[in-house]
Motif scaffolding. Structure first.
Motif, PDB file in Angstrom:
ATOM      1  N   MET A 210      18.218   3.811  -3.238  1.00 47.10           N
ATOM      2  CA  MET A 210      17.120   2.896  -2.970  1.00 47.10           C
ATOM      3  C   MET A 210      15.823   3.366  -3.615  1.00 47.10           C
ATOM      4  N   SER A 211      15.670   4.672  -3.767  1.00 47.67           N
ATOM      5  CA  SER A 211      14.456   5.196  -4.384  1.00 47.67           C
ATOM      6  C   SER A 211      14.381   4.886  -5.873  1.00 47.67           C
ATOM      7  N   ASP A 212      15.492   4.409  -6.450  1.00 46.34           N
ATOM      8  CA  ASP A 212      15.495   4.011  -7.861  1.00 46.34           C
ATOM      9  C   ASP A 212      15.165   2.534  -8.038  1.00 46.34           C
ATOM     10  N   ALA A 213      15.064   1.796  -6.919  1.00 43.72           N
ATOM     11  CA  ALA A 213      14.727   0.377  -6.977  1.00 43.72           C
ATOM     12  C   ALA A 213      13.207   0.222  -6.954  1.00 43.72           C
ATOM     13  N   VAL A 214      12.721  -1.031  -6.916  1.00 49.76           N
ATOM     14  CA  VAL A 214      11.279  -1.271  -6.859  1.00 49.76           C
ATOM     15  C   VAL A 214      10.987  -2.482  -5.981  1.00 49.76           C
ATOM     16  N   PHE A 215       9.987  -2.342  -5.134  1.00 45.55           N
ATOM     17  CA  PHE A 215       9.462  -3.445  -4.330  1.00 45.55           C
ATOM     18  C   PHE A 215       8.107  -3.789  -4.934  1.00 45.55           C
ATOM     19  N   LEU A 216       8.055  -4.928  -5.617  1.00 44.21           N
ATOM     20  CA  LEU A 216       6.855  -5.339  -6.331  1.00 44.21           C
ATOM     21  C   LEU A 216       6.115  -6.395  -5.516  1.00 44.21           C
ATOM     22  N   VAL A 217       4.906  -6.069  -5.074  1.00 47.64           N
ATOM     23  CA  VAL A 217       4.097  -6.981  -4.267  1.00 47.64           C
ATOM     24  C   VAL A 217       3.022  -7.604  -5.151  1.00 47.64           C
TER      25      VAL A 217
ATOM     26  N   SER B 182      15.938  -4.734   3.233  1.00 49.20           N
ATOM     27  CA  SER B 182      17.221  -5.381   3.465  1.00 49.20           C
ATOM     28  C   SER B 182      17.802  -5.944   2.181  1.00 49.20           C
ATOM     29  N   SER B 183      16.946  -6.546   1.357  1.00 48.88           N
ATOM     30  CA  SER B 183      17.410  -7.118   0.099  1.00 48.88           C
ATOM     31  C   SER B 183      17.971  -6.041  -0.821  1.00 48.88           C
ATOM     32  N   VAL B 184      17.253  -4.918  -0.924  1.00 46.85           N
ATOM     33  CA  VAL B 184      17.708  -3.841  -1.806  1.00 46.85           C
ATOM     34  C   VAL B 184      18.983  -3.197  -1.263  1.00 46.85           C
ATOM     35  N   LEU B 185      19.057  -3.009   0.056  1.00 43.59           N
ATOM     36  CA  LEU B 185      20.282  -2.474   0.640  1.00 43.59           C
ATOM     37  C   LEU B 185      21.462  -3.394   0.371  1.00 43.59           C
ATOM     38  N   SER B 186      21.214  -4.705   0.416  1.00 45.61           N
ATOM     39  CA  SER B 186      22.268  -5.667   0.115  1.00 45.61           C
ATOM     40  C   SER B 186      22.714  -5.541  -1.335  1.00 45.61           C
ATOM     41  N   GLN B 187      21.764  -5.307  -2.219  1.00 43.31           N
ATOM     42  CA  GLN B 187      22.089  -5.119  -3.630  1.00 43.31           C
ATOM     43  C   GLN B 187      22.890  -3.838  -3.848  1.00 43.31           C
ATOM     44  N   LEU B 188      22.551  -2.802  -3.100  1.00 48.30           N
ATOM     45  CA  LEU B 188      23.242  -1.521  -3.243  1.00 48.30           C
ATOM     46  C   LEU B 188      24.668  -1.581  -2.713  1.00 48.30           C
TER      47      LEU B 188
ATOM     48  N   LYS C 136      24.247  -0.686   4.685  1.00 47.49           N
ATOM     49  CA  LYS C 136      23.445  -1.286   5.745  1.00 47.49           C
ATOM     50  C   LYS C 136      23.565  -0.526   7.065  1.00 47.49           C
ATOM     51  N   SER C 137      24.656   0.211   7.215  1.00 50.97           N
ATOM     52  CA  SER C 137      24.838   0.955   8.457  1.00 50.97           C
ATOM     53  C   SER C 137      23.798   2.047   8.622  1.00 50.97           C
ATOM     54  N   HIS C 138      23.113   2.415   7.535  1.00 47.85           N
ATOM     55  CA  HIS C 138      22.103   3.466   7.613  1.00 47.85           C
ATOM     56  C   HIS C 138      20.744   2.927   8.029  1.00 47.85           C
ATOM     57  N   ALA C 139      20.573   1.618   8.006  1.00 49.80           N
ATOM     58  CA  ALA C 139      19.296   1.034   8.389  1.00 49.80           C
ATOM     59  C   ALA C 139      19.310   0.722   9.874  1.00 49.80           C
ATOM     60  N   GLU C 140      18.123   0.426  10.415  1.00 48.03           N
ATOM     61  CA  GLU C 140      18.045   0.108  11.826  1.00 48.03           C
ATOM     62  C   GLU C 140      18.805  -1.190  12.097  1.00 48.03           C
ATOM     63  N   PRO C 141      19.853  -1.181  12.938  1.00 52.08           N
ATOM     64  CA  PRO C 141      20.706  -2.369  13.128  1.00 52.08           C
ATOM     65  C   PRO C 141      19.936  -3.590  13.592  1.00 52.08           C
ATOM     66  N   ASN C 142      19.090  -3.458  14.600  1.00 43.89           N
ATOM     67  CA  ASN C 142      18.360  -4.616  15.114  1.00 43.89           C
ATOM     68  C   ASN C 142      17.433  -5.201  14.068  1.00 43.89           C
ATOM     69  N   ALA C 143      16.717  -4.319  13.355  1.00 38.77           N
ATOM     70  CA  ALA C 143      15.787  -4.788  12.327  1.00 38.77           C
ATOM     71  C   ALA C 143      16.545  -5.463  11.197  1.00 38.77           C
ATOM     72  N   MET C 144      17.735  -4.892  10.830  1.00 37.32           N
ATOM     73  CA  MET C 144      18.503  -5.473   9.740  1.00 37.32           C
ATOM     74  C   MET C 144      19.003  -6.861  10.099  1.00 37.32           C
TER      75      MET C 144
ATOM     76  N   GLN D 283      20.404  -2.187 -15.287  1.00 38.03           N
ATOM     77  CA  GLN D 283      19.458  -3.109 -14.663  1.00 38.03           C
ATOM     78  C   GLN D 283      18.943  -2.538 -13.343  1.00 38.03           C
ATOM     79  N   LYS D 284      17.642  -2.513 -13.198  1.00 34.61           N
ATOM     80  CA  LYS D 284      17.042  -1.947 -11.995  1.00 34.61           C
ATOM     81  C   LYS D 284      17.166  -2.915 -10.831  1.00 34.61           C
ATOM     82  N   LEU D 285      17.358  -2.389  -9.642  1.00 35.68           N
ATOM     83  CA  LEU D 285      17.393  -3.197  -8.439  1.00 35.68           C
ATOM     84  C   LEU D 285      15.988  -3.344  -7.880  1.00 35.68           C
ATOM     85  N   GLY D 286      15.783  -4.368  -7.073  1.00 37.06           N
ATOM     86  CA  GLY D 286      14.472  -4.532  -6.463  1.00 37.06           C
ATOM     87  C   GLY D 286      14.224  -5.949  -6.014  1.00 37.06           C
ATOM     88  N   ILE D 287      12.972  -6.227  -5.705  1.00 38.38           N
ATOM     89  CA  ILE D 287      12.564  -7.540  -5.225  1.00 38.38           C
ATOM     90  C   ILE D 287      11.081  -7.726  -5.494  1.00 38.38           C
ATOM     91  N   VAL D 288      10.686  -8.972  -5.706  1.00 37.94           N
ATOM     92  CA  VAL D 288       9.275  -9.336  -5.872  1.00 37.94           C
ATOM     93  C   VAL D 288       8.881 -10.217  -4.690  1.00 37.94           C
TER      94      VAL D 288
END
Length: 272
Positions: free
Chosen positions: A42-49, A112-118, A123-131, A159-164
């Motif tokens: 996930m640290s190789d992806a990018v969240f672009l705001v 969540s989007s990046v985890l889905s891409q990965l 997803k089991s590593h993320a907070e279940p309720n939040a996911m 191709q890099k993973l991420g979301i805008v």
């Protein structure tokens, strides 16, 4: 900031966020055809705001970056709770208390989007309720660029993973939430790294912004609220991971500047 390679020349969209952008309904199912085609960290992806006050063209630039970088795009306005939309429709400014859950939802949506891409198994590593809550939110909004994101014929192996995501992000404290500095991502970070966040600051004069606001149709933001937003705005230009683009530039020039800055610098310098 490291960005994906540019896929094609970015189109110029109508300024009005209510225009008919081509949209794909999100469905984060885990069938074979929708399983992500790459693995990574996930640290190789990018969240672009894409940030700025109302009327800067955040949705227009966000959609263009989605096309150019082959990343999904979500308009952050679509993630507002109904109570916030109702307040803004009445011309009432939001309080920090109103914004906090909205900003947290945006961050969780990006993760969540990046985890889905990965891969669904991550997803089991993320907070279940939040996911679960975030995926429900995603199912109720539109995401551009998902076809490009999941297409094996178009996807480069590097191709890099991420979301805008477009979001006003006016205060430094808001941007801290979007960076994940106030949310618990301990488990996801432990196993997959933390999702890096970069900001594209759309900057413009009050006169030009007011002119745009008065021409917009079908948007809940009232033009009279512009001065309140400008007063609230804390410039991000001296922060790490920020590129500034002028709203007077064409969409193509804005995209090119974001890509240039992303390719050339880990710390993104502003262009004035």
């Amino acid at each position: 900031m490291s960005l994906p390679s540019v896929h094609s020349e970015a189109p110029t969209y109508p300024e009005d966020r209510g225009a008919n952008h081509p949209a794909v309904n999100v469905n984060l199912d885990t069938s074979v055809e929708n399983k992500p085609l790459v693995d990574g960290n996930m640290s190789d992806a990018v969240f672009l705001v894409v940030m700025g006050v109302s009327g800067t063209g955040k949705s227009t630039l966000g959609a263009a970056l989605s096309k150019a970088l082959r990343l999904p795009f979500i308009d952050g306005d679509d993630l507002h709770p109904q109570s916030n939309v109702d307040k803004m429709s009445r011309g009432e400014p939001l309080t920090d208390t109103d914004r906090q859950p909205w900003l947290e939802t945006i961050r969780r949506t990006a993760v969540s989007s990046v985890l889905s891409q990965l891969g669904n198994h991550h997803k089991s590593h993320a907070e279940p309720n939040a996911m679960a809550e975030t995926e429900t939110t995603l199912d109720n909004c539109s995401m551009l660029g998902r076809n490009e994101q999941l297409s094996s014929s178009m996807r480069d192996k590097d191709q890099k993973l991420g979301i805008v995501i477009a979001c006003s992000a006016l205060k430094g404290s808001y941007r801290s939430v979007l960076r994940g500095e106030t949310l618990s991502e301990a488990e996801a970070s432990k196993h997959l790294g933390k999702l890096p966040t970069c900001f594209v600051y759309m900057k413009g004069s009050r006169e030009m912004l007011m002119n745009r606001m008065l021409k917009r149709q079908g948007h809940f933001m009232k033009a009279a609220m512009l001065d309140s937003q400008l007063k609230t705005l804390e410039s991000p230009e001296n922060e790490e991971g920020v590129v500034t683009v002028s709203i007077e530039w064409s969409t193509e020039d804005q995209v090119q500047e974001v890509v240039r800055a992303g390719e050339g610098h880990q710390h993104v310098a502003s262009k004035h």
